[in-house]
Design an enzyme around this catalytic site. Structure first.
Site, PDB file in Angstrom:
ATOM      1  N   HIS A 178       4.502   1.671  -7.873  1.00 58.06           N
ATOM      2  CA  HIS A 178       3.525   0.581  -7.776  1.00 58.06           C
ATOM      3  C   HIS A 178       2.593   0.589  -9.000  1.00 58.06           C
ATOM      4  O   HIS A 178       2.306  -0.451  -9.589  1.00 58.06           O
ATOM      5  CB  HIS A 178       2.632   0.754  -6.547  1.00 58.06           C
ATOM      6  CG  HIS A 178       3.341   0.700  -5.229  1.00 58.06           C
ATOM      7  ND1 HIS A 178       3.466   1.782  -4.406  1.00 58.06           N
ATOM      8  CD2 HIS A 178       3.934  -0.339  -4.577  1.00 58.06           C
ATOM      9  CE1 HIS A 178       4.108   1.428  -3.301  1.00 58.06           C
ATOM     10  NE2 HIS A 178       4.408   0.148  -3.380  1.00 58.06           N
TER      11      HIS A 178
ATOM     12  N   SER B 131       9.429   5.565  -3.297  1.00 59.29           N
ATOM     13  CA  SER B 131       9.294   4.587  -2.223  1.00 59.29           C
ATOM     14  C   SER B 131       8.263   5.109  -1.237  1.00 59.29           C
ATOM     15  O   SER B 131       8.202   6.316  -0.985  1.00 59.29           O
ATOM     16  CB  SER B 131      10.639   4.415  -1.507  1.00 59.29           C
ATOM     17  OG  SER B 131      10.447   3.799  -0.242  1.00 59.29           O
TER      18      SER B 131
ATOM     19  N   GLY C 293       0.814  -1.217   0.000  1.00 63.69           N
ATOM     20  CA  GLY C 293       0.000   0.000   0.000  1.00 63.69           C
ATOM     21  C   GLY C 293       0.843   1.260   0.000  1.00 63.69           C
ATOM     22  O   GLY C 293       2.031   1.220  -0.331  1.00 63.69           O
TER      23      GLY C 293
END
Ligand code: AMP
Length: 281
Positions: A34, A182, A28
């Site tokens: 992502h 990140s 998450g």
């Protein structure tokens, strides 16, 4: 987009779908890194499943499990916008019931680099990823090169345990100043954030030396160390120049493709990054 919160429901969902399934495991606090994995899966697969689970088993004592950023509503909106098929959001009790006692360990690649700095970390990673692979049964699973060692450990586990899953590696997505995206970048103060760009600058210095013909691992390592040490807010955990496949450290000449990987503290935040040096034939 299906929101699935327990294992049984996820297995039922999987049984009911056909076509190729791509899987993107995450913890998450989703960012463009992502989402690049999710886009790659959506392009290649009929269905894409994303998991969001902050896996306690991969955090050591005294690490940032409690503080790890959680931005669930924003994450779900981003995944809805991309038209992900399903999101698996298990609770701790689903993944590790109180009597839980089975772990998966890769015993070679996991022992190096992050494995030395974070004992038990990869045992947690391989355990959760193998559980997720068993529950979701994907055809393809997407991992970022940002976590280069993790990618290699997962590939090895997939081969060793005969998972019929293609592991797809995706490039590291960076901020304009080169800092690898990140979830942990959120911990940085404004000043630390500015100075964190030194990590990619140092890796780029190493790569430039290599591309100019330097093959001495010590010299390249020293250049990376010098660049990072010149930044007073940065503290080196490790700098490694290792064989890209075995992760065994090069001591003298670089004789095969190499992975330069670093772990650096900016204040209390530990960041990792890497770059590959390719020997052309
Ligand atoms: P995490 O949520 O940190 O467990 O990461 C989930 C996946 O996203 C892993 O496969 C990571 O390697 C990948 N990932 C994280 N940051 C990036 C990035 N900056 N670029 C590409 N992939 C990333």
């Amino acid at each position: 987009m299906e929101l699935i919160r327990n294992v049984r429901e996820c297995q039922l969902w999987r049984r009911g779908v056909s076509g190729s399934v791509g899987f993107v495991p995450t913890m998450g606090a989703l960012h463009d890194g992502h989402l690049s994995l999710v886009r790659a899966s959506i392009l290649a697969c009929d269905l894409t499943v994303v998991s969001i689970y902050v896996n306690p088993a991969q955090f050591g004592p005294g690490e940032d499990l409690g503080a790890y950023p959680r931005t669930l509503e924003m994450d779900l909106q981003a995944l809805r916008d991309l038209q992900v098929s399903a999101v698996f959001l298990p609770a701790d009790g689903e993944m590790y019931p109180p009597d839980y006692s089975t772990f998966v360990m890769e015993e070679q690649l996991s022992a190096r680099l992050e494995g030395q700095s974070r004992p038990g970390h990869f045992r947690g990673v391989t355990t959760i990823v193998s559980k997720l692979f068993n529950i979701i049964r994907p055809d393809y699973a997407y991992f970022g090169r940002k976590d280069a060692q993790q990618l290699r450990v997962i590939r090895k586990m997939t081969r060793d345990l005969n998972y019929n899953i293609d592991i797809v590696a995706c490039p590291t997505v960076r901020e304009p100043d080169g800092l690898a995206m990140s979830s942990r970048n959120q911990y940085l103060t404004e000043n630390e954030r500015r100075r964190a760009a030194v990590i990619f600058r140092a890796l780029s210095d190493g790569k430039a030396l290599f591309e100019n013909g330097e093959r001495n691992a010590h010299l390249i390592r020293n250049a990376v160390i010098a660049r990072i040490s010149a930044e007073p807010l940065a503290k080196i955990d490790y700098i490694s120049i290792a064989d890209d496949a075995s992760l065994i450290e090069f001591e003298g000449e670089i004789t095969a493709d190499a992975l330069v990987s670093v772990a650096v503290f900016l204040g209390r935040t530990r960041l990792i990054d890497n770059i590959t040096l390719r020997l052309k034939n």
